[in-house]
Design an enzyme around this catalytic site. Structure first.
Site, short mmCIF file in Angstrom:
data_model
loop_
_atom_site.label_atom_id
_atom_site.label_comp_id
_atom_site.label_asym_id
_atom_site.label_seq_id
_atom_site.Cartn_x
_atom_site.Cartn_y
_atom_site.Cartn_z
N ASN A 19 35.26 38.12 47.66
CA ASN A 19 36.47 38.84 47.65
C ASN A 19 36.60 39.98 46.64
O ASN A 19 36.56 39.71 45.66
CB ASN A 19 37.56 37.83 47.24
CG ASN A 19 39.07 38.56 47.06
OD1 ASN A 19 39.39 39.61 47.60
ND2 ASN A 19 39.87 37.77 46.50
N TRP A 20 36.56 41.09 47.34
CA TRP A 20 36.39 42.56 46.66
C TRP A 20 37.60 42.83 45.90
O TRP A 20 37.75 43.81 44.95
CB TRP A 20 35.70 43.55 47.53
CG TRP A 20 34.42 43.23 47.88
CD1 TRP A 20 33.71 42.43 47.75
CD2 TRP A 20 33.70 44.15 48.81
NE1 TRP A 20 32.29 42.30 48.45
CE2 TRP A 20 32.36 43.61 48.86
CE3 TRP A 20 33.83 45.66 49.38
CZ2 TRP A 20 31.29 44.18 49.69
CZ3 TRP A 20 32.91 46.09 49.85
CH2 TRP A 20 31.63 45.38 50.24
N LYS A 21 38.72 42.37 46.12
CA LYS A 21 40.16 42.78 45.84
C LYS A 21 40.31 44.15 45.88
O LYS A 21 40.01 45.01 47.10
CB LYS A 21 40.29 42.19 44.40
CG LYS A 21 39.89 40.78 44.16
CD LYS A 21 40.13 40.25 42.85
CE LYS A 21 39.99 38.80 43.27
NZ LYS A 21 40.34 37.95 41.77
N HIS A 55 46.04 34.04 48.65
CA HIS A 55 45.48 34.00 47.46
C HIS A 55 46.20 34.18 46.11
O HIS A 55 47.41 34.67 46.36
CB HIS A 55 44.81 35.43 47.53
CG HIS A 55 43.62 35.54 46.16
ND1 HIS A 55 44.11 35.95 45.08
CD2 HIS A 55 42.17 35.20 46.03
CE1 HIS A 55 43.04 35.85 44.14
NE2 HIS A 55 42.08 35.49 44.64
N GLU A 114 46.67 35.85 43.70
CA GLU A 114 47.41 37.02 43.41
C GLU A 114 48.39 37.38 43.99
O GLU A 114 49.50 38.36 43.79
CB GLU A 114 46.01 38.09 43.12
CG GLU A 114 45.40 37.93 41.92
CD GLU A 114 43.88 38.09 42.03
OE1 GLU A 114 43.56 38.93 43.08
OE2 GLU A 114 43.20 37.72 41.18
N GLU A 143 41.25 27.34 44.36
CA GLU A 143 41.01 28.17 43.42
C GLU A 143 41.97 28.06 42.15
O GLU A 143 43.02 28.65 42.27
CB GLU A 143 41.28 29.92 43.82
CG GLU A 143 40.47 30.18 45.00
CD GLU A 143 40.15 31.69 44.87
OE1 GLU A 143 38.77 32.09 44.86
OE2 GLU A 143 41.03 32.46 44.98
N GLY A 151 39.03 35.20 37.14
CA GLY A 151 38.60 36.40 36.42
C GLY A 151 38.96 36.12 34.98
O GLY A 151 39.05 36.94 34.25
N SER A 204 35.78 32.26 38.61
CA SER A 204 34.60 32.70 37.72
C SER A 204 33.38 32.09 38.33
O SER A 204 32.41 31.50 37.52
CB SER A 204 34.96 32.16 36.33
OG SER A 204 36.17 32.96 35.91
N GLY A 247 35.25 36.45 43.27
CA GLY A 247 35.55 37.68 42.90
C GLY A 247 34.81 38.67 42.14
O GLY A 247 33.88 39.55 42.80
N GLY A 248 34.90 38.71 40.84
CA GLY A 248 34.09 39.86 39.89
C GLY A 248 32.78 39.68 40.41
O GLY A 248 32.17 40.94 40.60
#
Ligand code: PGA
Length: 256
Positions: free
Chosen positions: A11-13, A97, A99, A171, A177, A217, A238-239
């Site tokens: 997930n590149w956000k 998600h 966010e 999640e 993150g 993470s 993610g990251g």
């Protein structure tokens, strides 16, 4: 052992421009040539979807969007429809998600409408759920997860049927993150709870087939341990999905 194919999803956000998106896809594609037994998926920002699709070419990389709106068209400034995502080359869409839920006020009812609209377009939804730190510390993890499942999957509940291709992602918000991963035991416990819920609400065959990804993470050094758990069928990253040298080792977790 089970028959579920592991999925590693990135997930590149709101990261990576057009060139960076195409380059990352190409770097991943090169590294996973000939790799079997793992489904690889990337979810770039909307503007990068066509470039990513083109860069994927014949490679075995699936393409997802990070969100969509439930109406097919109309006066909804700033929104994007399922049809548009299909045209851009998506087969999957991430919905709900944390966010989106916390920063953009998305409720489980809205996620449910999106899931329904995605299914109508033939898009496979990756539906995210997870508790906040506050809820975990108050001992409300299962209650919150159940509430989100009941709300976000309401149309499946009403139909008494959940397509086995549906993907869920657990999640825990406190692990996203933050560098804090749920321990494999903590994650497995919730994944097991989710699978039991699917069995109770639908049936055992569906519960056996639906993939439940873990997100929060995930890194090359914790992926193998997480993936070894009975009810963890992959990762939503993610990251660490923004760099091939971190994402590829997660895809190849079995080699570590
Ligand atoms: P993270 O994000 O891997 O950076 O924790 C996961 C996610 O939000 O899907």
């Amino acid at each position: 052992m089970n028959d579920r194919t592991v999925m590693i999803a990135g997930n590149w956000k709101m990261n990576l421009n057009l060139d960076e998106s195409a380059n990352l896809v190409k770097a991943i594609a090169e590294e996973i040539q000939g790799l079997d037994g793992v489904d690889v998926l990337v979810a770039p920002p909307f503007t990068s979807l066509p470039a990513a699709k083109q860069a994927i070419g014949d490679a075995r990389i699936l393409l997802a969007a990070q969100n969509m709106y439930w109406e097919p068209d109309g006066a909804y400034t700033g929104e994007i429809s399922g049809q548009m995502l299909v045209e851009a080359g998506c087969s999957h869409v991430i919905l709900g998600h944390s966010e989106r839920r916390s920063l953009f006020g998305e409720s489980s009812e809205m996620v449910d409408l999106k899931v329904k609209a995605a299914m109508l377009m033939g898009l496979i939804p990756i539906i995210c759920i997870g508790e906040t730190l506050e809820a975990r510390e108050a001992g409300r993890t299962f209650e919150v997860v159940k509430e989100q499942l009941e709300g976000s999957l309401k149309n499946f509940i009403d139909e008494h049927s959940m397509p086995p291709s549906t993907i869920l992602a657990y999640e825990p918000v406190w692990a996203i993150g933050t560098g804090k991963t749920a321990t494999p035991e903590q994650a497995q416990e919730v994944h097991h709870f989710i699978r039991q819920w699917i069995e109770e609400r639908f049936d055992k065959d569906t519960a056996d087939l639906v993939r439940i990804l873990y997100g929060g993470s995930v890194k090359p050094d914790n992926a193998k341990d997480l993936m070894s758990r009975q009810d963890i069928d992959g990762a939503l990253v993610g990251g660490a999905s923004l760099k091939a040298d971190l994402f590829v080792p997660i895809i190849k977790y079995q080699e570590s």
